[in-house]
Every structure is written in C-alpha cells, then in structure tokens.
Enzyme design. Structure first.
Site, short mmCIF file in Angstrom:
data_model
loop_
_atom_site.label_atom_id
_atom_site.label_comp_id
_atom_site.label_asym_id
_atom_site.label_seq_id
_atom_site.Cartn_x
_atom_site.Cartn_y
_atom_site.Cartn_z
N PRO A 11 0.94 -1.26 -0.01
CA PRO A 11 0.24 -0.18 0.22
C PRO A 11 0.72 1.45 0.42
CG PRO A 11 -0.18 -1.12 2.19
CD PRO A 11 0.50 -2.13 1.31
N ASN A 12 -0.01 2.39 -1.11
CA ASN A 12 1.05 3.49 -1.11
C ASN A 12 2.48 3.63 -1.36
OD1 ASN A 12 -1.92 4.96 0.55
ND2 ASN A 12 -0.86 4.26 2.16
N ARG A 19 5.19 12.31 -3.28
CA ARG A 19 5.23 12.94 -2.34
C ARG A 19 5.97 12.79 -0.45
NH1 ARG A 19 -0.62 11.78 -1.88
NH2 ARG A 19 -1.53 11.74 -4.64
N TYR A 24 11.25 9.22 1.26
CA TYR A 24 10.94 7.88 0.34
C TYR A 24 11.97 8.05 -0.57
CZ TYR A 24 7.35 6.10 3.85
OH TYR A 24 6.98 5.70 4.80
N ASN A 75 8.17 -5.81 -1.01
CA ASN A 75 8.21 -4.63 0.06
C ASN A 75 6.69 -4.23 0.73
OD1 ASN A 75 7.96 -2.17 1.01
ND2 ASN A 75 9.05 -0.90 0.00
N ALA A 78 2.53 -0.98 4.83
CA ALA A 78 2.20 -0.65 6.27
C ALA A 78 1.84 -2.41 6.46
CB ALA A 78 1.47 0.82 6.30
N GLU A 99 13.08 -9.49 2.53
CA GLU A 99 11.60 -8.34 2.70
C GLU A 99 12.44 -7.11 2.41
OE1 GLU A 99 10.72 -8.10 6.83
OE2 GLU A 99 10.49 -6.43 7.23
N HIS A 101 12.76 -2.57 2.94
CA HIS A 101 11.68 -1.26 2.46
C HIS A 101 12.68 -0.49 2.18
CE1 HIS A 101 8.57 -3.43 5.41
NE2 HIS A 101 9.92 -3.82 5.89
N LEU A 102 12.44 1.09 1.65
CA LEU A 102 12.92 1.29 1.31
C LEU A 102 13.42 2.62 2.85
CD1 LEU A 102 10.58 3.34 -0.71
CD2 LEU A 102 12.46 2.51 -1.12
N ARG A 108 12.52 4.73 12.67
CA ARG A 108 11.61 5.71 12.71
C ARG A 108 10.73 4.74 13.83
NH1 ARG A 108 8.36 4.81 7.09
NH2 ARG A 108 7.97 6.62 7.70
O1 CA2 Z 1 10.08 1.97 3.90
C1 CA2 Z 1 9.57 1.55 3.59
O2 CA2 Z 1 9.69 0.94 1.82
C2 CA2 Z 1 8.04 1.00 4.16
O3 CA2 Z 1 7.61 -0.39 3.46
C3 CA2 Z 1 7.39 2.16 3.39
C4 CA2 Z 1 5.82 2.49 3.98
C5 CA2 Z 1 5.74 2.30 5.42
O4 CA2 Z 1 3.84 2.34 6.01
C6 CA2 Z 1 6.82 1.11 6.47
O5 CA2 Z 1 7.11 0.95 7.98
C7 CA2 Z 1 8.13 0.80 5.90
C8 CA2 Z 1 4.84 2.90 3.81
C9 CA2 Z 1 4.94 3.67 2.47
C10 CA2 Z 1 4.17 4.68 1.88
O6 CA2 Z 1 4.60 5.12 0.67
C11 CA2 Z 1 4.38 6.64 0.25
C12 CA2 Z 1 5.69 7.13 -0.90
C13 CA2 Z 1 5.20 8.61 -0.88
C14 CA2 Z 1 4.44 9.39 -0.55
C15 CA2 Z 1 3.08 9.14 0.55
C16 CA2 Z 1 3.87 7.31 1.16
#
Ligand code: CA2
Length: 148
Positions: A11-12, A19, A24, A75, A78, A99, A101-102, A108
């Site tokens: 998701p997202n 954004r 990110y 990835n 959340a 797994e 994560h960026l 965090r």
């Molecule tokens: O660091 C990561 O890759 C995460 O998987 C990213 C997730 C976050 O909930 C994890 O804790 C860590 C969130 C992805 C949201 O991506 C966005 C990108 C641009 C703008 C808003 C959200």
C-alpha cells in the site's frame, strides 16, 4: 529458461516520488521497476513487478506465485507491521522471500520496528532506498544458485 522472481509492492508505494521525498526519496515505483528489470537481466532472472494497495490482492498474488516464480521480493508497506495474513501466505507458498523497505524501519516510530514478514523471510534489507530492491535481487539470485 531463466528463473522468474516476483517483486511485490504494498500500500501507498504507488505514491513514491510524488510526496514525502524527505522520507522516501524522489524515485518513482516505475523507476524501481525499470531498474529491477535491468538488474534481473544482468543476473539472468525474469522479473515480474506488481503493486497493490489491497491486502487480499497481495495474498492472492503471493498464492499465484507458487509454481510460476522461484522467489519473492516483498515491500509490504504498512502491512509489514500488521498482516498475519501476508505472513501466512508466504509460509504457505514456501517461496524464498526477501523483505525490502526503502526507509530504515528500525530508526522510525516504534510501531514500525516489528515486522510479521521478517518471521518468514530469508532476510530483511532496509534503509538503502530504491537500491535495496537491487540488493534484494542479488541476495535472491545468490540464494537460488546456492541455497544456504
Ligand atoms: O520504508 C518502506 O519501504 C516502508 O515499507 C514504506 C511504507 C511504511 O508504512 C513502512 O513502514 C516502511 C509506506 C509507504 C508509503 O509510501 C509513500 C510514498 C510517497 C508518499 C507517501 C507514502
């Protein structure tokens, strides 16, 4: 025939590059897909790259990977921190999973420190931005050639 791997994004992550660049980065998901394809080619791996915002669809994509892909890079966004369903799906297909994560989830908020995916993954790569996907492809290719 080259082995195939599924790179799955939760998701997202479709918002990447549009954004919160301070968290990110500025790389888009399409940029990551392009780089994963190039890296896969260099490693002799076919790469299927997918995204879904829906937990159930991610579960379905993991189920469908069985028999079609040799491994998985995930990835889960959340859902990493909440989804027993994704953890169970990975266990059930028995595919080697890396797994990714960026961001460095351990630096965090405390709620991001726990990962259900880590329980069933070969390992976790986090904190290296989009480069982490390429590291994950290297790790998976190495594992598929010589499983430890
Ligand atoms: O660091 C990561 O890759 C995460 O998987 C990213 C997730 C976050 O909930 C994890 O804790 C860590 C969130 C992805 C949201 O991506 C966005 C990108 C641009 C703008 C808003 C959200």
């Amino acid at each position: 025939m080259p082995l195939s791997v599924l790179v799955l994004n939760g998701p997202n992550l479709n918002l990447l590059g549009t954004r919160q660049p301070e968290v990110y980065g500025t790389t888009t998901l399409a940029d990551i897909e392009r780089d994963c394809r190039a890296k896969g080619q260099a490693l002799g791996l076919d790469v299927e790259f997918r995204h879904s915002n829906s937990e159930g669809e991610l579960v379905d994509l993991i189920h469908d990977a069985r028999g079609r892909h040799a491994g998985l890079i995930l990835n889960a966004g959340a859902y990493t921190h909440t989804s027993i369903a994704l953890m169970d799906a990975i266990s059930s297909v028995e595919l080697p999973t890396v797994e990714v994560h960026l961001s460095n989830i351990h630096r965090r908020e405390p709620f991001r420190h726990h990962s259900y995916i880590a329980k069933v993954a070969l390992g976790q790569i986090c904190g290296f931005g989009a480069f982490g996907y390429l590291m994950a492809l290297e790790a998976l290719a190495h594992h598929l050639r010589s499983p430890a």
